[in-house]
Design a protein around this motif. Structure first.
Motif, PDB file in Angstrom:
ATOM      1  N   ALA A   1     -52.228 -13.567 -30.793  1.00 50.26           N
ATOM      2  CA  ALA A   1     -50.957 -12.924 -31.115  1.00 50.26           C
ATOM      3  C   ALA A   1     -50.218 -12.720 -29.799  1.00 50.26           C
ATOM      4  O   ALA A   1     -50.748 -12.061 -28.904  1.00 50.26           O
ATOM      5  N   PRO A   2     -49.028 -13.280 -29.634  1.00 53.65           N
ATOM      6  CA  PRO A   2     -48.308 -13.157 -28.357  1.00 53.65           C
ATOM      7  C   PRO A   2     -47.626 -11.814 -28.155  1.00 53.65           C
ATOM      8  O   PRO A   2     -46.793 -11.664 -27.258  1.00 53.65           O
ATOM      9  N   GLY A   3     -47.962 -10.841 -28.992  1.00 60.43           N
ATOM     10  CA  GLY A   3     -47.426  -9.488 -28.861  1.00 60.43           C
ATOM     11  C   GLY A   3     -48.540  -8.466 -28.978  1.00 60.43           C
ATOM     12  O   GLY A   3     -49.716  -8.809 -29.130  1.00 60.43           O
ATOM     13  N   GLY A   4     -48.176  -7.196 -28.932  1.00 61.15           N
ATOM     14  CA  GLY A   4     -49.156  -6.123 -28.960  1.00 61.15           C
ATOM     15  C   GLY A   4     -49.786  -5.910 -30.324  1.00 61.15           C
ATOM     16  O   GLY A   4     -49.309  -6.407 -31.345  1.00 61.15           O
ATOM     17  N   ALA A   5     -50.879  -5.150 -30.330  1.00 52.74           N
ATOM     18  CA  ALA A   5     -51.577  -4.817 -31.571  1.00 52.74           C
ATOM     19  C   ALA A   5     -50.655  -4.022 -32.490  1.00 52.74           C
ATOM     20  O   ALA A   5     -49.915  -3.146 -32.048  1.00 52.74           O
ATOM     21  N   GLY A   6     -50.694  -4.368 -33.779  1.00 52.80           N
ATOM     22  CA  GLY A   6     -49.891  -3.655 -34.762  1.00 52.80           C
ATOM     23  C   GLY A   6     -48.520  -4.253 -35.017  1.00 52.80           C
ATOM     24  O   GLY A   6     -47.841  -3.859 -35.972  1.00 52.80           O
ATOM     25  N   GLY A   7     -48.095  -5.214 -34.184  1.00 55.77           N
ATOM     26  CA  GLY A   7     -46.802  -5.855 -34.376  1.00 55.77           C
ATOM     27  C   GLY A   7     -46.853  -6.946 -35.433  1.00 55.77           C
ATOM     28  O   GLY A   7     -47.905  -7.244 -36.013  1.00 55.77           O
ATOM     29  N   GLY A   8     -45.706  -7.561 -35.678  1.00 62.63           N
ATOM     30  CA  GLY A   8     -45.619  -8.585 -36.716  1.00 62.63           C
ATOM     31  C   GLY A   8     -46.476  -9.799 -36.440  1.00 62.63           C
ATOM     32  O   GLY A   8     -47.110 -10.347 -37.343  1.00 62.63           O
ATOM     33  N   TRP A   9     -46.490 -10.259 -35.187  1.00 64.64           N
ATOM     34  CA  TRP A   9     -47.325 -11.408 -34.844  1.00 64.64           C
ATOM     35  C   TRP A   9     -48.801 -11.078 -35.032  1.00 64.64           C
ATOM     36  O   TRP A   9     -49.568 -11.875 -35.561  1.00 64.64           O
ATOM     37  N   ASP A  10     -49.176  -9.890 -34.584  1.00 60.97           N
ATOM     38  CA  ASP A  10     -50.562  -9.441 -34.705  1.00 60.97           C
ATOM     39  C   ASP A  10     -50.979  -9.377 -36.171  1.00 60.97           C
ATOM     40  O   ASP A  10     -52.041  -9.873 -36.558  1.00 60.97           O
ATOM     41  N   LEU A  11     -50.138  -8.759 -36.982  1.00 63.26           N
ATOM     42  CA  LEU A  11     -50.442  -8.621 -38.402  1.00 63.26           C
ATOM     43  C   LEU A  11     -50.566  -9.992 -39.071  1.00 63.26           C
ATOM     44  O   LEU A  11     -51.479 -10.225 -39.875  1.00 63.26           O
ATOM     45  N   THR A  12     -49.671 -10.900 -38.725  1.00 64.63           N
ATOM     46  CA  THR A  12     -49.680 -12.214 -39.369  1.00 64.63           C
ATOM     47  C   THR A  12     -50.946 -12.993 -39.051  1.00 64.63           C
ATOM     48  O   THR A  12     -51.610 -13.515 -39.950  1.00 64.63           O
ATOM     49  N   ILE A  13     -51.305 -13.087 -37.774  1.00 69.14           N
ATOM     50  CA  ILE A  13     -52.447 -13.925 -37.437  1.00 69.14           C
ATOM     51  C   ILE A  13     -53.762 -13.277 -37.864  1.00 69.14           C
ATOM     52  O   ILE A  13     -54.723 -13.976 -38.217  1.00 69.14           O
ATOM     53  N   ARG A  14     -53.823 -11.942 -37.885  1.00 69.01           N
ATOM     54  CA  ARG A  14     -55.021 -11.276 -38.391  1.00 69.01           C
ATOM     55  C   ARG A  14     -55.159 -11.511 -39.899  1.00 69.01           C
ATOM     56  O   ARG A  14     -56.268 -11.667 -40.417  1.00 69.01           O
ATOM     57  N   THR A  15     -54.041 -11.534 -40.588  1.00 71.84           N
ATOM     58  CA  THR A  15     -54.073 -11.806 -42.027  1.00 71.84           C
ATOM     59  C   THR A  15     -54.512 -13.231 -42.297  1.00 71.84           C
ATOM     60  O   THR A  15     -55.309 -13.489 -43.215  1.00 71.84           O
ATOM     61  N   VAL A  16     -54.016 -14.178 -41.497  1.00 68.91           N
ATOM     62  CA  VAL A  16     -54.435 -15.574 -41.636  1.00 68.91           C
ATOM     63  C   VAL A  16     -55.945 -15.692 -41.440  1.00 68.91           C
ATOM     64  O   VAL A  16     -56.646 -16.322 -42.250  1.00 68.91           O
ATOM     65  N   ALA A  17     -56.457 -15.089 -40.373  1.00 70.15           N
ATOM     66  CA  ALA A  17     -57.892 -15.168 -40.090  1.00 70.15           C
ATOM     67  C   ALA A  17     -58.710 -14.550 -41.221  1.00 70.15           C
ATOM     68  O   ALA A  17     -59.748 -15.094 -41.629  1.00 70.15           O
ATOM     69  N   LYS A  18     -58.251 -13.423 -41.741  1.00 71.83           N
ATOM     70  CA  LYS A  18     -58.965 -12.751 -42.826  1.00 71.83           C
ATOM     71  C   LYS A  18     -59.029 -13.612 -44.077  1.00 71.83           C
ATOM     72  O   LYS A  18     -60.091 -13.764 -44.710  1.00 71.83           O
TER      73      LYS A  18
END
Length: 359
Positions: free
Chosen positions: A66-83
């Motif tokens: 995620a090219p941004g900090g934890a809890g941001g939109g990029w973070d949420l998106t890629i964590r959701t993809v991985a899940k």
């Protein structure tokens, strides 16, 4: 002596065939063989070898970024993809998430250049991968990556503290028309990047002039949410998914989002659009996945097949509904064309507000 004569005759015959081949006088069968032989170098045995076998991929842990900090939109998106990939067993290797923030995504984009040819690196991006190049913040753009697929569209959201004097996005725009310095706008992206641009697009459509004079404060360390909660800015321009929990808790009030129609469930579905409030403009915060520059084709093929399956799963559809994400899947070819066209559109927007650095 008879045996010696036979051996000598065989040697002479082979020599004669070799000489005829070298001088272009080989028999017709030899000509046909030469014409149909593979162009690749190597021995006759190698040329006749079967096609390369399918590569075992992925063989080990991947590098999801995620090219941004934890809890941001990029973070949420890629964590959701991985899940979802893990839950559906579409990928059986570890997918640890790294947050490589800074420069509105530019720090990670520069890092990706050092990983050229990597089969493991997968990063999520959205409009800033285009905007930070166009506004001069980064020398790199989507062309310095391997686009894989567009997945979803989120929307911009304009939120204020629960005790704010602004009760609608129209109130904010009226204040800016009277005095462009009267409202302090905060965002996590750099000036000229997504959070800033989505607000200016809406402001322009609302009739606000002197867009350059609007106070936009960039919090690229990811602290913009804390700044709005602390009363240090009057309005936060961000992604709708980024502040969903704070909207649902009542700590922040969403004045509007930038979609063409209402989205999501529960409290998200209660947020009015800008269009509903008389501002005829929208902004899509699309998000997609990108590999390292020159990612091997076998890896690209794997992700093409796997992501196409993922977006059809019930698990992914449930996550989209929960976060208010619209389905915006595009395969690699369509996504690459989309990026090219969108890049040109963003050029026009930035040029119009005087923030275009790349011609």
């Amino acid at each position: 002596m008879g045996l010696r004569r036979k051996i000598w005759s065989s040697v002479m015959a082979l020599s004669l065939v070799g000489a005829m081949t070298l001088t272009g006088c080989a028999p017709k069968a030899a000509e046909t063989k030469a014409e149909t032989a593979p162009a690749a170098s190597g021995t006759e045995t190698q040329a006749a070898a079967p096609a390369e076998e399918k590569v075992d991929y992925p063989k080990s842990a991947l590098e999801f970024i995620a090219p941004g900090g934890a809890g941001g939109g990029w973070d949420l998106t890629i964590r959701t993809v991985a899940k979802v990939l893990q839950d559906t067993k579409l990928v059986d290797k570890p997918m640890p998430i790294t947050n490589n923030s800074g420069g509105g995504g530019g720090v990670n984009l520069a890092y990706m250049q050092t990983q050229e040819g990597s089969e493991k690196l997968i990063s999520v991006y959205s409009p800033p991968i285009l905007l930070i190049n166009l506004n001069g913040s980064s020398e790199y753009s989507y062309e310095n990556t391997t686009p894989l697929a567009r997945l979803i569209t989120d929307y911009g959201a304009f939120v204020v503290p629960k005790d704010s004097k602004y009760k609608s996005i129209k109130d904010v725009m009226d204040a800016l028309k009277a005095d462009p310095k009267s409202v302090k706008i905060g965002g996590n992206s750099s000036a000229g990047s997504m959070d800033h641009i989505q607000f200016l697009i809406i402001a322009k459509a609302a009739g606000v002039t002197n867009l350059k004079e609007i106070d936009y404060i960039s919090f690229q360390d990811g602290t913009a949410t804390a700044q709005i909660l602390g009363g240090h800015v009057d309005l936060l321009t961000t992604g709708l998914g980024d502040v969903q929990s704070l909207i649902e808790s009542g700590d922040l009030i969403a004045l509007a989002h930038t979609g063409a129609e209402r989205v999501g469930e529960g409290m998200l579905a209660e947020i009015p659009t800008c269009k509903e409030q008389g501002i005829d403009a929208t902004f899509e915060n699309w998000r997609g996945l990108f590999g390292a520059p020159n990612m091997p084709q076998y890896a690209v093929d794997f992700w093409q097949e796997t992501l196409a399956k993922m977006v059809e799963t019930e698990e992914w559809k449930a996550e989209r509904a929960k976060h208010g994400w619209a389905d915006a899947y595009m395969n690699q070819a369509d996504f690459t064309n989309f990026l090219k066209e969108t890049n040109e559109n963003y050029k026009e927007i930035l040029s119009e507000i005087g923030l275009l650095a790349v011609q």
